[in-house]
Enzyme design. Structure first.
Site, PDB file in Angstrom:
ATOM      1  CG  ASP A   1      34.198 123.948  57.333  1.00  0.00           C
ATOM      2  OD1 ASP A   1      35.043 124.472  58.069  1.00  0.00           O
ATOM      3  OD2 ASP A   1      33.820 122.758  57.472  1.00  0.00           O
TER       4      ASP A   1
ATOM      5  CB  CYS B   1      30.845 121.827  59.252  1.00  0.00           C
ATOM      6  SG  CYS B   1      31.738 120.337  58.737  1.00  0.00           S
TER       7      CYS B   1
ATOM      8  CG  ASP C   1      36.271 119.701  56.130  1.00  0.00           C
ATOM      9  OD1 ASP C   1      36.344 119.326  57.313  1.00  0.00           O
ATOM     10  OD2 ASP C   1      35.749 119.001  55.224  1.00  0.00           O
TER      11      ASP C   1
ATOM     12  CG  HIS D   1      39.271 116.062  54.907  1.00  0.00           C
ATOM     13  ND1 HIS D   1      39.060 115.731  56.216  1.00  0.00           N
ATOM     14  CD2 HIS D   1      38.068 116.516  54.440  1.00  0.00           C
ATOM     15  CE1 HIS D   1      37.799 115.966  56.535  1.00  0.00           C
ATOM     16  NE2 HIS D   1      37.169 116.449  55.480  1.00  0.00           N
TER      17      HIS D   1
ATOM     18  CG  HIS E   1      35.205 117.159  51.121  1.00  0.00           C
ATOM     19  ND1 HIS E   1      34.865 115.848  51.370  1.00  0.00           N
ATOM     20  CD2 HIS E   1      35.293 117.754  52.340  1.00  0.00           C
ATOM     21  CE1 HIS E   1      34.743 115.661  52.680  1.00  0.00           C
ATOM     22  NE2 HIS E   1      35.011 116.806  53.301  1.00  0.00           N
TER      23      HIS E   1
ATOM     24  CE  LYS F   1      35.444 122.028  60.384  1.00  0.00           C
ATOM     25  NZ  LYS F   1      34.995 121.049  59.394  1.00  0.00           N
TER      26      LYS F   1
HETATM   27  C1  VGL Z   1      31.438 119.292  55.714  1.00  0.00           C
HETATM   28  C2  VGL Z   1      30.831 117.232  54.912  1.00  0.00           C
HETATM   29  C3  VGL Z   1      32.119 116.772  55.066  1.00  0.00           C
HETATM   30  C4  VGL Z   1      31.032 120.700  56.066  1.00  0.00           C
HETATM   31  C5  VGL Z   1      32.731 118.847  55.883  1.00  0.00           C
HETATM   32  O1  VGL Z   1      31.898 121.593  56.150  1.00  0.00           O
HETATM   33  O2  VGL Z   1      29.832 120.929  56.270  1.00  0.00           O
HETATM   34  N1  VGL Z   1      30.504 118.490  55.236  1.00  0.00           N
HETATM   35  N2  VGL Z   1      33.064 117.584  55.547  1.00  0.00           N
HETATM   36 ZN    ZN Z   2      35.109 117.092  55.336  1.00  0.00          ZN
END
Ligand code: VGL
Ligand code: ZN
Length: 206
Positions: free
Chosen positions: A9, A153, A49, A51, A83, A108
């Protein structure tokens, strides 16, 4: 032992200026590029990430304050600022990340009813991203983990990697946490389960 580097990420929203910024998150990127470009790895893989705009982990979907605790489909959930919305600038890899060595990307967090911190499974362990079989199909036995955020993550990904039976190494100077205290606690648990914590220099000599 065949070894994979897993870059978690490293996206604009987790770097300074992003909606869920990790303090100094961008300062690891040069080191991650050095690791990925080294000849230590049989394969380099990244996670993203990814979404939908109405993801249930977003505080905005619940009229809640960002970083407050609530429930998502019956499970405890930290409500995050919006995010890494699919196809947005915030979801892109940080421009300093050299993606040339990255051979596959695992996304994901697409299911709006469950969050997905680990690169291997969603938080309910209902769905597998395919990463485990991708790695084991290549004969990978050792996984090195780096990226953002250390206490979310990266932590869940390293923990699953260990549970799945991969020799797992967390590269501490190639990750940054949202909350350092949470990450320190995790390191103790990870080491007690056989995980290894080290620095880039011990891996590539610089
Ligand atoms: C993450 C919070 C929400 C990360 C992803 O990549 O660490 N943190 N979604
Ligand atoms: Zn996230």
């Amino acid at each position: 032992m065949k070894t994979a580097l897993l870059i978690v990420d490293i996206q604009n929203d987790f770097c300074p200026g992003g909606s869920l910024e990790v303090k100094d998150g961008d300062t690891i990127i040069q080191s991650v590029n050095e690791l990925a470009g080294s000849d230590r790895y049989d394969i380099v893989v990244a996670t993203q990430d990814w979404h939908p705009a109405n993801h249930g982990s977003f505080a905005s979907q619940h009229g809640a304050e960002p970083f407050s605790n609530g429930k998502l489909d019956g499970e405890n959930q930290i409500f995050w600022p919006d995010h890494c919305i699919q196809n947005s600038e915030g979801a892109n890899f940080h421009p300093d990340l050299n993606t040339a060595p990255v051979k596959a990307i695992f996304r994901k967090g697409m299911d709006e009813l469950v969050d997905s911190y680990s690169g291997f499974f969603d938080n309910k362990r209902k769905r597998d991203t395919g990463l485990r079989h991708y790695l084991s199909g290549l004969g990978i036995e050792e996984v090195h983990v780096c990226g953002l955020a250390a206490d979310v993550c990266v932590k869940f990904t390293a923990s699953d990697s260990l549970d799945l039976g991969f020799k797992t190494i967390l590269i501490e100077d190639c990750t940054k946490a949202i909350n350092d205290g949470d990450f320190e606690k995790f390191i103790e648990l990870f080491q007690s389960k056989g995980g290894i914590v080290t620095n880039k220099k011990n891996i590539i000599g610089v």
